[in-house]
Scaffold this motif. Structure first.
Motif, short mmCIF file in Angstrom:
data_model
loop_
_atom_site.label_atom_id
_atom_site.label_comp_id
_atom_site.label_asym_id
_atom_site.label_seq_id
_atom_site.Cartn_x
_atom_site.Cartn_y
_atom_site.Cartn_z
N MET A 156 34.70 -25.92 -26.24
CA MET A 156 33.51 -26.18 -25.45
C MET A 156 33.88 -26.48 -23.99
O MET A 156 33.27 -26.00 -23.05
N TYR A 157 34.93 -27.29 -23.85
CA TYR A 157 35.39 -27.70 -22.51
C TYR A 157 35.91 -26.49 -21.72
O TYR A 157 35.58 -26.30 -20.54
N LEU A 158 36.71 -25.65 -22.38
CA LEU A 158 37.29 -24.49 -21.70
C LEU A 158 36.20 -23.47 -21.35
O LEU A 158 36.24 -22.85 -20.28
N GLU A 159 35.21 -23.33 -22.23
CA GLU A 159 34.09 -22.42 -21.94
C GLU A 159 33.31 -22.90 -20.73
O GLU A 159 32.90 -22.13 -19.87
N GLN A 160 33.12 -24.23 -20.69
CA GLN A 160 32.36 -24.80 -19.57
C GLN A 160 33.12 -24.62 -18.25
O GLN A 160 32.54 -24.29 -17.23
N LYS A 161 34.44 -24.81 -18.31
CA LYS A 161 35.26 -24.62 -17.10
C LYS A 161 35.21 -23.18 -16.63
O LYS A 161 35.12 -22.88 -15.43
#
Length: 210
Positions: A202-207
């Motif tokens: 989720m974090y990497l997608e958001q970045k």
């Protein structure tokens, strides 16, 4: 309301239960049928006494308020359930309303206001403390789940995304391993995911999307 309203108080602090009972006893239509000190007792008493209204604490040892609420609704308990808590976290509020709570009141409210709101709840209204109303009104505007994370939770998430273990994160951020675990638990709850891997994705997608 003219007839009596049977109430079940659920809170793991004896002093809080006593205070709530004394407050409710100021209203002649309220009849306290039982007090539960944990979620399992609440489920037992709810089927035993069939209360009209359940006042439910959120942060309890053992079964949380949210799990208790879900269990009560799964058991078919149709009492009105009002959450009475100290937490004004948006995520807690949304989770409990989504799980079937009929109201959400904060323990630091003025006693007279609290009594008035509980009376409204007994009359079939959905009741919320003022700040809760505001949060619910702006719920749809909250699109970024990462906004609800504290700065320290974001720090921990960044390290998790780099593949670091709890021990490594603790050393790197100069905090205890136990504190890291607490941050990760809170972070997963806020992001509504079950694992570190899901949080990382989720974090990497958001970045990538920013």
């Amino acid at each position: 309301m003219s007839e009596q309203c049977n109430i079940l108080i659920v809170d793991d602090h004896p002093l809080m239960r006593r205070g709530v009972r004394q407050l409710l006893e100021l209203e002649p239509t309220f009849n306290i049928v039982a007090e539960a000190s944990n979620g399992n007792e609440a489920i037992t008493f709810a089927s035993q006494f069939s209360p009209d209204l359940i006042l439910l604490d959120l942060n309890m040892k053992g079964l949380s308020g949210l799990d208790t609420l879900k269990a009560l609704r799964n058991e078919g308990v149709d009492a009105r359930i009002i959450v009475l808590t100290v937490s004004d976290s948006r995520n807690d509020i949304y989770a409990l309303i989504d799980a079937g709570a009929d109201g959400y009141l904060l323990k630091d409210s003025e006693p007279e206001q609290l009594l008035s709101k509980i009376l409204q709840a007994a009359n079939g209204e959905n009741v919320f403390s003022d700040i809760i109303h505001e949060y619910l009104a702006t719920r749809d505007e909250q699109t970024d789940p990462f906004e609800s994370l504290t700065e320290r939770e974001l720090d921990v998430l960044q390290e998790v995304a780099r593949g670091m273990s709890n021990k490594q994160i603790a050393v790197h951020l100069h905090i205890s391993e136990e504190t890291v675990k607490v941050h990760i638990r809170n972070m997963l709850r806020k992001l509504n995911v079950r694992s570190r891997v899901a949080a990382t994705v989720m974090y990497l997608e958001q970045k990538a999307s920013n």
